[in-house]
Design a protein around this motif. Structure first.
Motif, PDB file in Angstrom:
ATOM      1  N   LEU A 189      11.425   3.960  -6.176  1.00 46.43           N
ATOM      2  CA  LEU A 189      10.370   3.478  -5.416  1.00 46.43           C
ATOM      3  C   LEU A 189       9.931   1.905  -5.395  1.00 46.43           C
ATOM      4  O   LEU A 189       9.301   1.643  -4.282  1.00 46.43           O
ATOM      5  CB  LEU A 189       9.073   4.517  -6.198  1.00 46.43           C
ATOM      6  N   ALA A 190      10.299   1.493  -7.129  1.00 46.78           N
ATOM      7  CA  ALA A 190      10.010  -0.250  -6.931  1.00 46.78           C
ATOM      8  C   ALA A 190      10.647  -0.718  -5.864  1.00 46.78           C
ATOM      9  O   ALA A 190      10.385  -2.248  -5.365  1.00 46.78           O
ATOM     10  CB  ALA A 190      10.129  -0.160  -8.234  1.00 46.78           C
ATOM     11  N   GLN A 191      11.718  -0.550  -5.780  1.00 45.76           N
ATOM     12  CA  GLN A 191      12.721  -2.025  -5.195  1.00 45.76           C
ATOM     13  C   GLN A 191      12.051  -1.071  -3.686  1.00 45.76           C
ATOM     14  O   GLN A 191      11.706  -2.173  -2.882  1.00 45.76           O
ATOM     15  CB  GLN A 191      13.572  -0.871  -4.525  1.00 45.76           C
ATOM     16  N   ALA A 192      11.817  -0.215  -3.033  1.00 49.58           N
ATOM     17  CA  ALA A 192      10.892   0.047  -1.701  1.00 49.58           C
ATOM     18  C   ALA A 192       9.783  -0.613  -1.870  1.00 49.58           C
ATOM     19  O   ALA A 192       9.407  -1.368  -0.591  1.00 49.58           O
ATOM     20  CB  ALA A 192      10.858   1.182  -1.851  1.00 49.58           C
ATOM     21  N   GLU A 193       8.968  -0.775  -2.959  1.00 49.65           N
ATOM     22  CA  GLU A 193       7.822  -1.816  -2.784  1.00 49.65           C
ATOM     23  C   GLU A 193       8.014  -2.691  -2.874  1.00 49.65           C
ATOM     24  O   GLU A 193       7.376  -3.631  -2.546  1.00 49.65           O
ATOM     25  CB  GLU A 193       7.040  -1.076  -4.052  1.00 49.65           C
ATOM     26  N   ALA A 194       9.426  -3.481  -3.501  1.00 58.87           N
ATOM     27  CA  ALA A 194       9.381  -4.924  -3.264  1.00 58.87           C
ATOM     28  C   ALA A 194      10.006  -5.345  -1.792  1.00 58.87           C
ATOM     29  O   ALA A 194       9.299  -6.317  -1.625  1.00 58.87           O
ATOM     30  CB  ALA A 194      10.878  -5.050  -4.361  1.00 58.87           C
ATOM     31  N   ILE A 195      10.766  -4.462  -1.233  1.00 56.94           N
ATOM     32  CA  ILE A 195      10.869  -4.576   0.026  1.00 56.94           C
ATOM     33  C   ILE A 195       9.800  -4.872   1.053  1.00 56.94           C
ATOM     34  O   ILE A 195       9.694  -4.954   1.599  1.00 56.94           O
ATOM     35  CB  ILE A 195      12.230  -3.526   0.449  1.00 56.94           C
ATOM     36  N   VAL A 224       9.715   3.902   3.396  1.00 53.45           N
ATOM     37  CA  VAL A 224      11.187   5.106   3.321  1.00 53.45           C
ATOM     38  C   VAL A 224      11.864   6.354   4.154  1.00 53.45           C
ATOM     39  O   VAL A 224      12.800   6.520   4.710  1.00 53.45           O
ATOM     40  CB  VAL A 224      10.139   6.044   1.918  1.00 53.45           C
ATOM     41  N   ASP A 225      10.545   6.323   4.881  1.00 51.82           N
ATOM     42  CA  ASP A 225      10.437   7.975   6.512  1.00 51.82           C
ATOM     43  C   ASP A 225      12.120   6.785   7.032  1.00 51.82           C
ATOM     44  O   ASP A 225      12.804   7.797   7.292  1.00 51.82           O
ATOM     45  CB  ASP A 225       9.412   7.670   6.800  1.00 51.82           C
ATOM     46  N   LYS A 282       0.801  -0.690  -0.379  1.00 52.84           N
ATOM     47  CA  LYS A 282      -0.320  -0.498  -0.135  1.00 52.84           C
ATOM     48  C   LYS A 282       0.929   1.225  -0.126  1.00 52.84           C
ATOM     49  O   LYS A 282       2.009   1.189   0.745  1.00 52.84           O
ATOM     50  CB  LYS A 282      -1.149  -0.185   1.676  1.00 52.84           C
ATOM     51  N   PRO A 283       0.762   1.979  -0.482  1.00 53.30           N
ATOM     52  CA  PRO A 283       1.273   3.527  -0.774  1.00 53.30           C
ATOM     53  C   PRO A 283       1.808   4.029   0.712  1.00 53.30           C
ATOM     54  O   PRO A 283       2.742   4.232   0.461  1.00 53.30           O
ATOM     55  CB  PRO A 283       0.106   4.778  -1.162  1.00 53.30           C
ATOM     56  N   TRP A 323      14.806  11.722  -3.260  1.00 54.54           N
ATOM     57  CA  TRP A 323      15.124  11.392  -3.586  1.00 54.54           C
ATOM     58  C   TRP A 323      14.795   9.829  -4.415  1.00 54.54           C
ATOM     59  O   TRP A 323      14.591   9.674  -5.688  1.00 54.54           O
ATOM     60  CB  TRP A 323      17.222  11.046  -3.368  1.00 54.54           C
ATOM     61  N   TYR A 324      14.277   9.364  -3.163  1.00 56.21           N
ATOM     62  CA  TYR A 324      13.649   8.261  -3.458  1.00 56.21           C
ATOM     63  C   TYR A 324      12.271   8.320  -4.797  1.00 56.21           C
ATOM     64  O   TYR A 324      12.148   7.493  -5.241  1.00 56.21           O
ATOM     65  CB  TYR A 324      12.980   7.489  -2.334  1.00 56.21           C
ATOM     66  N   TYR A 325      11.657   9.390  -4.094  1.00 58.04           N
ATOM     67  CA  TYR A 325      10.352   9.583  -5.050  1.00 58.04           C
ATOM     68  C   TYR A 325      10.072   9.900  -6.352  1.00 58.04           C
ATOM     69  O   TYR A 325       9.268  10.036  -7.281  1.00 58.04           O
ATOM     70  CB  TYR A 325       9.170  10.628  -4.081  1.00 58.04           C
ATOM     71  N   SER A 326      11.715  10.820  -6.655  1.00 60.14           N
ATOM     72  CA  SER A 326      12.309  11.506  -8.154  1.00 60.14           C
ATOM     73  C   SER A 326      11.964  10.170  -8.584  1.00 60.14           C
ATOM     74  O   SER A 326      12.143  10.768 -10.593  1.00 60.14           O
ATOM     75  CB  SER A 326      13.442  11.603  -7.688  1.00 60.14           C
TER      76      SER A 326
END
Length: 436
Positions: free
Chosen positions: A397-403, A373-374, A365-366, A389-392
């Protein structure tokens, strides 16, 4: 067009296809007519080149494209009709001896395995538990002090923990051997940088002392010409220095980034960082257990095409890593085959996880992505810049989503299987060597 599907193995399939020559010729003519409207040739205005010349020049290319399009269409229709999930790319081959009015082909390919998830409610998993208290903060500060050790000259015999500077000459059969000679060579007794037998011989010597002794190298020593061999060393001690740990004071706090030197604030920051690291290590341990549990409970065949792709990617990652370390990768033959076992595991895990996520609706979920990320950004000096930097970039962001998705799967495993909390020692979790 006609197609016929043949099963060759657990995941391998073959589709036999036939395409009528008449259909191909009609498509070739249509392509050439379309091309003739715009084609340019010396001596002719655009679109005015005689069709016969266009056909002679571009006919073979148009025929090849027409046949490829017909085969691709036939293959696609059969795949959709049978609801096949193709893994990798098909190998298209023309069949010899086709009839004059028919062209025959075969497409050999692999499909994704069908995965029926096993019940894991009877499986067990251990969740390490550790509360960070003052004792853990003290232990960490002590480690930080040791990392900032300085040395002072000592007018006494060398002891464990002392730094000694020596000259030495090693001889094998009376002759110096390669790598066995050094001058002004420093090492810390007990740090394990030298062979234990060498350290024990130097221990107890003072600056200015000389000593000659025999030493037998271990049977598994990396230099094969010395493995298991007995040599003789001549050692001269140049300096003996005792370790001095910094005091836990304002200056020490400043070295840890506390600008005003407030020791209480330093302890708070150490504790916060420690809690974050403990949480990360516990999550990593639980995640490894959860992934192993899913793999063991759900054995699955993997398409060779996916393993080959993953092996190539791992090899490429290794090349990039070495290149970033300043190594010349052009002289390092890194083969994808070296990563085959790791690739098989990653592909299996990816297939199983995808099914678990789909069946249990564990998509990220978003708000989960933002929280991750925070949390990561909070350890940096400017968290807002890290978040930006992440959201740019979508790939970051896809890497964060996978985690996050993996974390969702782990949480599901903990709720579904029999999870038990197990206390873990601080030093064991952190990988600290308590033997010194």
């Amino acid at each position: 067009m006609q197609t016929n599907e043949v099963t060759l193995g657990a995941l391998e399939r073959r589709i036999d296809m036939s395409v009528t020559v008449a259909d191909v010729e009609r498509e070739v003519e249509a392509r050439l007519k379309k091309l003739s409207r715009t084609v340019k040739m010396p001596g002719f205005r655009p679109g005015k080149v005689p069709f016969k010349i266009v056909s002679q020049t571009y006919g073979p290319q148009a025929r090849s494209e027409a046949i490829g399009a017909a085969v691709e269409k036939a293959f696609g229709e059969k795949v959709r009709e049978q609801n096949l999930r193709v893994a990798g790319y098909p190998r298209i081959e023309a069949k010899p001896g086709s009839a004059a009015e028919v062209l025959e082909f075969s497409a050999t390919f692999e499909v994704y395995p069908e995965i029926a998830l096993a019940d894991i409610s009877g499986k067990s998993i251990e969740r390490p538990v550790l509360t960070v208290g003052e004792a853990e903060v003290d232990r960490t500060i002590e480690i930080l002090r040791k990392q900032r050790t300085t040395f002072e000259a000592a007018e006494r015999a060398a002891e464990d923990g002392d730094r000694v500077t020596v000259d030495f000459v090693g001889k094998k059969d009376g002759e110096p051997f390669q790598g066995g000679t050094a001058e002004d060579f420093p090492f810390v007794i007990g740090a394990g940088n030298m062979l234990a037998d060498f350290e024990s011989q130097v221990k107890g010597l003072k600056a200015g002392d000389n000593k000659t002794f025999d030493l037998t190298f271990p049977a598994d020593y990396q230099a094969q010409d010395l493995a298991g061999k007995t040599v003789q060393f001549e050692v001269t001690v140049k300096k003996v220095e005792a370790p001095k740990l910094p005091e836990v004071d304002g200056e020490f706090a400043k070295t840890l980034g506390v600008a005003d030197g407030d020791v209480a604030k330093m302890r708070e920051e150490v504790k916060a960082n420690l809690e974050r690291e403990v949480r990360r290590r516990i999550q990593a341990r639980v995640k490894e257990q959860a992934m192993n549990l899913l793999l063991e409970a759900n054995p699955v065949d993997v398409p060779k095409a996916l393993v080959e792709t993953e092996s190539a990617q791992l090899a490429d990652n290794a090349r990039q890593d070495f290149a970033q370390r300043g190594m010349d990768v052009s002289k390092m033959p890194i083969e994808p085959a070296w990563f085959a076992d790791q690739a098989v595991r990653r592909v299996k895990l990816g297939l199983v996880l995808a099914e678990v996520v789909k069946k249990n609706e564990l998509h990220a979920k978003p708000e989960q992505i933002r929280a991750m990320v925070d949390d990561y950004a909070s350890s940096f000096e400017d968290p807002a810049e890290v978040v930006k930097w992440y959201y740019s970039q979508p790939q970051r962001l896809a890497q964060a989503e996978a985690i996050v998705i993996e974390d969702n799967v782990v949480e599901w495993v903990l709720k579904t299987a029999q999870a038990t909390d197990t206390p873990v020692a601080f030093d064991e979790l952190m990988g600290n060597n308590t033997g010194r």
